[in-house]
Design a protein around this motif. Sequence first.
Motif, mmCIF file in Angstrom:
data_model
loop_
_atom_site.group_PDB
_atom_site.id
_atom_site.type_symbol
_atom_site.label_atom_id
_atom_site.label_comp_id
_atom_site.label_asym_id
_atom_site.label_seq_id
_atom_site.Cartn_x
_atom_site.Cartn_y
_atom_site.Cartn_z
ATOM 1 N N PRO A 177 51.714 41.070 38.432
ATOM 2 C CA PRO A 177 53.287 41.335 37.942
ATOM 3 C C PRO A 177 53.776 42.173 38.590
ATOM 4 O O PRO A 177 53.338 43.065 39.689
ATOM 5 N N SER A 178 55.248 42.183 38.873
ATOM 6 C CA SER A 178 55.996 42.995 39.777
ATOM 7 C C SER A 178 55.918 44.272 39.688
ATOM 8 O O SER A 178 55.930 45.056 40.849
ATOM 9 N N GLY A 179 55.463 44.901 38.621
ATOM 10 C CA GLY A 179 55.343 46.421 38.416
ATOM 11 C C GLY A 179 53.928 46.883 38.670
ATOM 12 O O GLY A 179 54.014 48.303 38.557
ATOM 13 N N LEU A 180 53.005 46.106 38.900
ATOM 14 C CA LEU A 180 51.675 46.579 39.141
ATOM 15 C C LEU A 180 51.443 47.055 40.622
ATOM 16 O O LEU A 180 51.683 46.642 41.585
ATOM 17 N N ARG A 181 51.371 48.501 40.470
ATOM 18 C CA ARG A 181 51.236 49.194 41.879
ATOM 19 C C ARG A 181 49.822 49.168 42.388
ATOM 20 O O ARG A 181 49.513 49.347 43.510
ATOM 21 N N GLY A 182 48.801 49.112 41.402
ATOM 22 C CA GLY A 182 47.306 49.094 41.846
ATOM 23 C C GLY A 182 46.309 49.290 40.813
ATOM 24 O O GLY A 182 46.666 49.235 39.557
ATOM 25 N N ILE A 183 45.066 48.855 40.801
ATOM 26 C CA ILE A 183 44.180 49.065 39.871
ATOM 27 C C ILE A 183 42.991 49.778 40.281
ATOM 28 O O ILE A 183 42.835 50.035 41.484
ATOM 29 N N HIS A 184 42.288 50.147 39.171
ATOM 30 C CA HIS A 184 41.009 50.976 39.618
ATOM 31 C C HIS A 184 39.998 50.199 38.503
ATOM 32 O O HIS A 184 40.307 50.011 37.527
ATOM 33 N N LEU A 185 38.570 50.096 39.161
ATOM 34 C CA LEU A 185 37.641 49.594 38.361
ATOM 35 C C LEU A 185 36.259 50.356 38.411
ATOM 36 O O LEU A 185 36.243 50.936 39.527
ATOM 37 N N ASN A 186 35.394 50.565 37.292
ATOM 38 C CA ASN A 186 34.482 51.278 37.267
ATOM 39 C C ASN A 186 33.272 50.294 37.054
ATOM 40 O O ASN A 186 32.241 50.637 36.583
ATOM 41 N N PHE A 187 33.599 48.896 37.010
ATOM 42 C CA PHE A 187 32.562 47.953 36.972
ATOM 43 C C PHE A 187 33.183 46.581 37.541
ATOM 44 O O PHE A 187 34.341 46.410 37.370
ATOM 45 N N ALA A 188 32.502 45.951 38.273
ATOM 46 C CA ALA A 188 32.985 44.695 39.064
ATOM 47 C C ALA A 188 32.207 43.458 38.139
ATOM 48 O O ALA A 188 31.058 43.265 38.306
ATOM 49 N N MET A 189 33.080 42.592 37.748
ATOM 50 C CA MET A 189 32.533 41.183 36.992
ATOM 51 C C MET A 189 31.966 40.160 37.634
ATOM 52 O O MET A 189 31.685 39.148 37.246
ATOM 53 N N PHE A 190 32.575 40.109 39.137
ATOM 54 C CA PHE A 190 31.863 38.866 39.867
ATOM 55 C C PHE A 190 30.535 38.921 40.019
ATOM 56 O O PHE A 190 29.886 39.923 39.864
ATOM 57 N N ARG A 191 30.174 37.608 40.536
ATOM 58 C CA ARG A 191 28.667 37.276 40.919
ATOM 59 C C ARG A 191 28.378 37.326 42.403
ATOM 60 O O ARG A 191 29.181 36.241 42.723
ATOM 61 N N PRO A 192 27.617 37.867 42.963
ATOM 62 C CA PRO A 192 27.249 37.546 44.319
ATOM 63 C C PRO A 192 27.133 36.111 44.626
ATOM 64 O O PRO A 192 26.383 35.546 43.662
ATOM 65 N N THR A 193 27.461 35.543 45.682
ATOM 66 C CA THR A 193 27.246 34.035 46.181
ATOM 67 C C THR A 193 25.757 34.001 46.479
ATOM 68 O O THR A 193 25.009 35.056 46.884
#
Length: 377
Positions: free
Chosen positions: A191-207
Amino acid sequence: MLVEPFLLSIPEADLVDLHERLARVRWPDRETVEGNQQGPQLTRLQELVARWREGYDWRPTEHLLNGLGQYRTTIDGLEIAFLHVRSPEPGAVPLLMTHGWPGSVLEFRHVIGPLTDPAAHGGDPADAFHLVLPTLPGFGFTQHPAGPGWNLARTAEAWIELMDRLGYPEYFAQGGDLGAGVTDEIAARNPSGLRGIHLNFAMFRPTPEEHAEATAAEKQMLADADYFWANLSGYAAEQSTRPQTIGYSLADSPTGLAAWIYSLIQDTAGTVPPLDEVLDNIMLYWLPNSGTSAARMYWEMVQAHWSSPAGIEHPITVPTGVAMAPREHVRKSERWVARRYTNLVHFAELPEGGHFTAWEQPHLLVDDLRTTFRGLR
């Protein structure tokens, strides 16, 4: 659309009913092994219930939540409850933070002060944030969906609308556990107003290729994740497939609800938080009878065939910071993360903590958020 404040005032009769149920608990036999391989030990749950019944007081937490600033608004037909804590600093930037399961907005209780009023906590006023802490659909005092479809993607769209409704044209977003999934979905929409994000968990799975090419450290991460999914994820299997089945126990038995929630806290926290804080969190499931409706979020994820929108072929390009705690079972390496978040402005391996970073190590999360977002204001 209307945004209105509200105050919690739990009827005393509800607390008396809880006390009576706790007094009538029928305990199972003790586990047949030493340790918690079969789940929370009988003595641990008996200690928790004894405290809940004889010494715990809900009212201070009710007072805390009311004092922080509770609001509600209806978005996409669902009434959303949220905390809105404004900073006294004129240069503060809005920060949207999303909790997970089996957590609540109380996961953030120790970061609210330092983030909104850093000067009062030994920090730099230039690092101040206005905080928006919504409660996930079906959790806590947010309305329980009456039909299917309230998954992480739909929640992200509601959160984008919420920030617009609050008059925040620009903001940051943060999340862990399910909150990381919601934050990913927000970032994927960019969205146009989103400047950045921070995560303390990553939900993707390695390939498979990343498995094959893993370094020694990454192989340990994969082994830890395999252990988690094989031994500690029974809650996820049940909630993903038959949330209504376990839901009868979660709604009827406070001890059953406590065991269900305490089990994951025990298994994934680097350090189990103070007992009264654990009980505060459980109360945000017991009082609004949201154990079942919260569990359904996992079912919704399966129905939506959900996977993280952060992918190698379609990466997230929003500026991103990531913090990995050493006792998080499902950790990710910096190079894996950088392939999926191609504008990775900060990556940290924290010195302490487990799955509930904001709750366990609030000072570390606060520092990491400040570091991530300082250059993006």
